[in-house]
Design a protein around this motif. Structure first.
Motif, PDB file in Angstrom:
ATOM      1  N   THR A 124       1.247   3.897  10.477  1.00 58.25           N
ATOM      2  CA  THR A 124       0.471   4.617   9.474  1.00 58.25           C
ATOM      3  C   THR A 124       0.085   3.682   8.330  1.00 58.25           C
ATOM      4  O   THR A 124      -1.051   3.698   7.848  1.00 58.25           O
ATOM      5  CB  THR A 124       1.277   5.820   8.932  1.00 58.25           C
ATOM      6  OG1 THR A 124       1.553   6.697  10.018  1.00 58.25           O
ATOM      7  CG2 THR A 124       0.521   6.563   7.844  1.00 58.25           C
ATOM      8  N   ALA A 175      -6.209  -0.800   6.786  1.00 56.24           N
ATOM      9  CA  ALA A 175      -7.502  -1.016   7.433  1.00 56.24           C
ATOM     10  C   ALA A 175      -8.545  -0.013   6.947  1.00 56.24           C
ATOM     11  O   ALA A 175      -9.699  -0.376   6.703  1.00 56.24           O
ATOM     12  CB  ALA A 175      -7.347  -0.935   8.946  1.00 56.24           C
ATOM     13  N   GLU A 176      -8.144   1.247   6.774  1.00 55.49           N
ATOM     14  CA  GLU A 176      -9.068   2.297   6.331  1.00 55.49           C
ATOM     15  C   GLU A 176      -9.601   2.042   4.926  1.00 55.49           C
ATOM     16  O   GLU A 176     -10.725   2.408   4.608  1.00 55.49           O
ATOM     17  CB  GLU A 176      -8.385   3.664   6.359  1.00 55.49           C
ATOM     18  CG  GLU A 176      -8.186   4.217   7.740  1.00 55.49           C
ATOM     19  CD  GLU A 176      -7.310   5.467   7.736  1.00 55.49           C
ATOM     20  OE1 GLU A 176      -6.976   5.984   6.644  1.00 55.49           O
ATOM     21  OE2 GLU A 176      -6.949   5.917   8.831  1.00 55.49           O
ATOM     22  N   THR A 177      -8.788   1.428   4.096  1.00 52.68           N
ATOM     23  CA  THR A 177      -9.209   1.182   2.715  1.00 52.68           C
ATOM     24  C   THR A 177     -10.016  -0.103   2.588  1.00 52.68           C
ATOM     25  O   THR A 177     -10.337  -0.521   1.482  1.00 52.68           O
ATOM     26  CB  THR A 177      -7.998   1.126   1.760  1.00 52.68           C
ATOM     27  OG1 THR A 177      -7.131   0.075   2.175  1.00 52.68           O
ATOM     28  CG2 THR A 177      -7.262   2.448   1.716  1.00 52.68           C
ATOM     29  N   GLY A 178     -10.323  -0.715   3.713  1.00 57.28           N
ATOM     30  CA  GLY A 178     -11.138  -1.918   3.701  1.00 57.28           C
ATOM     31  C   GLY A 178     -10.349  -3.192   3.447  1.00 57.28           C
ATOM     32  O   GLY A 178     -10.918  -4.260   3.316  1.00 57.28           O
ATOM     33  N   ARG A 179      -9.043  -3.076   3.380  1.00 55.84           N
ATOM     34  CA  ARG A 179      -8.207  -4.257   3.189  1.00 55.84           C
ATOM     35  C   ARG A 179      -7.798  -4.797   4.551  1.00 55.84           C
ATOM     36  O   ARG A 179      -7.465  -4.040   5.456  1.00 55.84           O
ATOM     37  CB  ARG A 179      -6.948  -3.894   2.399  1.00 55.84           C
ATOM     38  CG  ARG A 179      -7.266  -3.517   0.964  1.00 55.84           C
ATOM     39  CD  ARG A 179      -6.038  -3.122   0.198  1.00 55.84           C
ATOM     40  NE  ARG A 179      -5.046  -4.182   0.180  1.00 55.84           N
ATOM     41  CZ  ARG A 179      -3.761  -3.970  -0.046  1.00 55.84           C
ATOM     42  NH1 ARG A 179      -3.313  -2.748  -0.250  1.00 55.84           N
ATOM     43  NH2 ARG A 179      -2.916  -4.962  -0.058  1.00 55.84           N
ATOM     44  N   ASN A 180      -7.814  -6.074   4.685  1.00 53.91           N
ATOM     45  CA  ASN A 180      -7.367  -6.689   5.924  1.00 53.91           C
ATOM     46  C   ASN A 180      -5.840  -6.653   5.949  1.00 53.91           C
ATOM     47  O   ASN A 180      -5.211  -7.233   5.062  1.00 53.91           O
ATOM     48  CB  ASN A 180      -7.880  -8.123   6.000  1.00 53.91           C
ATOM     49  CG  ASN A 180      -7.511  -8.810   7.289  1.00 53.91           C
ATOM     50  OD1 ASN A 180      -6.668  -8.353   8.039  1.00 53.91           O
ATOM     51  ND2 ASN A 180      -8.159  -9.931   7.531  1.00 53.91           N
ATOM     52  N   SER A 193       0.794  -1.229   0.000  1.00 53.53           N
ATOM     53  CA  SER A 193       0.000   0.000   0.000  1.00 53.53           C
ATOM     54  C   SER A 193       0.831   1.287   0.000  1.00 53.53           C
ATOM     55  O   SER A 193       0.317   2.370   0.224  1.00 53.53           O
ATOM     56  CB  SER A 193      -0.987   0.002   1.175  1.00 53.53           C
ATOM     57  OG  SER A 193      -1.950   1.004   1.006  1.00 53.53           O
ATOM     58  N   ALA A 201      -2.699   1.309   9.456  1.00 53.01           N
ATOM     59  CA  ALA A 201      -3.959   2.056   9.549  1.00 53.01           C
ATOM     60  C   ALA A 201      -4.530   2.310   8.154  1.00 53.01           C
ATOM     61  O   ALA A 201      -5.739   2.201   7.942  1.00 53.01           O
ATOM     62  CB  ALA A 201      -3.746   3.370  10.292  1.00 53.01           C
ATOM     63  N   ARG A 202      -3.673   2.631   7.194  1.00 51.63           N
ATOM     64  CA  ARG A 202      -4.125   2.878   5.820  1.00 51.63           C
ATOM     65  C   ARG A 202      -4.753   1.619   5.229  1.00 51.63           C
ATOM     66  O   ARG A 202      -5.790   1.682   4.583  1.00 51.63           O
ATOM     67  CB  ARG A 202      -2.959   3.325   4.949  1.00 51.63           C
ATOM     68  CG  ARG A 202      -3.370   3.517   3.486  1.00 51.63           C
ATOM     69  CD  ARG A 202      -2.211   3.781   2.579  1.00 51.63           C
ATOM     70  NE  ARG A 202      -1.503   4.968   2.970  1.00 51.63           N
ATOM     71  CZ  ARG A 202      -0.216   5.174   2.695  1.00 51.63           C
ATOM     72  NH1 ARG A 202       0.488   4.294   2.029  1.00 51.63           N
ATOM     73  NH2 ARG A 202       0.373   6.278   3.086  1.00 51.63           N
TER      74      ARG A 202
END
Length: 96
Positions: free
Chosen positions: A60, A66-71, A36, A63-64
């Motif tokens: 960071t 997780a925020e993008t919906g990726r595990n 990512s 967190a990115r």
């Protein structure tokens, strides 16, 4: 004896390798599908930076993901293998 037993947490974080997991296929807004990161972020990773800088960078990144919906579990698993291959303790194991 486990190597992490002889190192401080700061030493483990300072020895952390780049979050790149060697997939390097850029799609999603110029971000690698494996880690990512953008190409600029890969170049900016503090290779010899402080423990705090590396820890913040990895936090960071997780967190990115997780925020993008990726595990983030795929990346975490790949990063742990990378640390093992490079013979350094995985700093993510300190957070458990």
């Amino acid at each position: 004896m486990d190597i992490t037993e002889t190192m401080t947490a700061d030493e483990v974080w300072a020895s952390a390798p780049s979050p790149c997991v060697d997939i390097c296929k850029y799609k999603r807004q110029g971000r690698c599908v494996g880690c990512s990161m953008t190409q600029m972020e890969k170049q900016a990773f503090p290779h010899s930076g402080s423990a705090d800088a590396k820890k913040a960078f990895l936090e960071t990144l997780i967190a990115r993901l997780a925020e993008t919906g990726r595990n983030p579990a795929f990346w975490v698993m790949s990063y742990r293998r990378k640390c093992e291959r490079e013979g350094v303790p995985c700093p993510l194991d300190l957070e458990s």
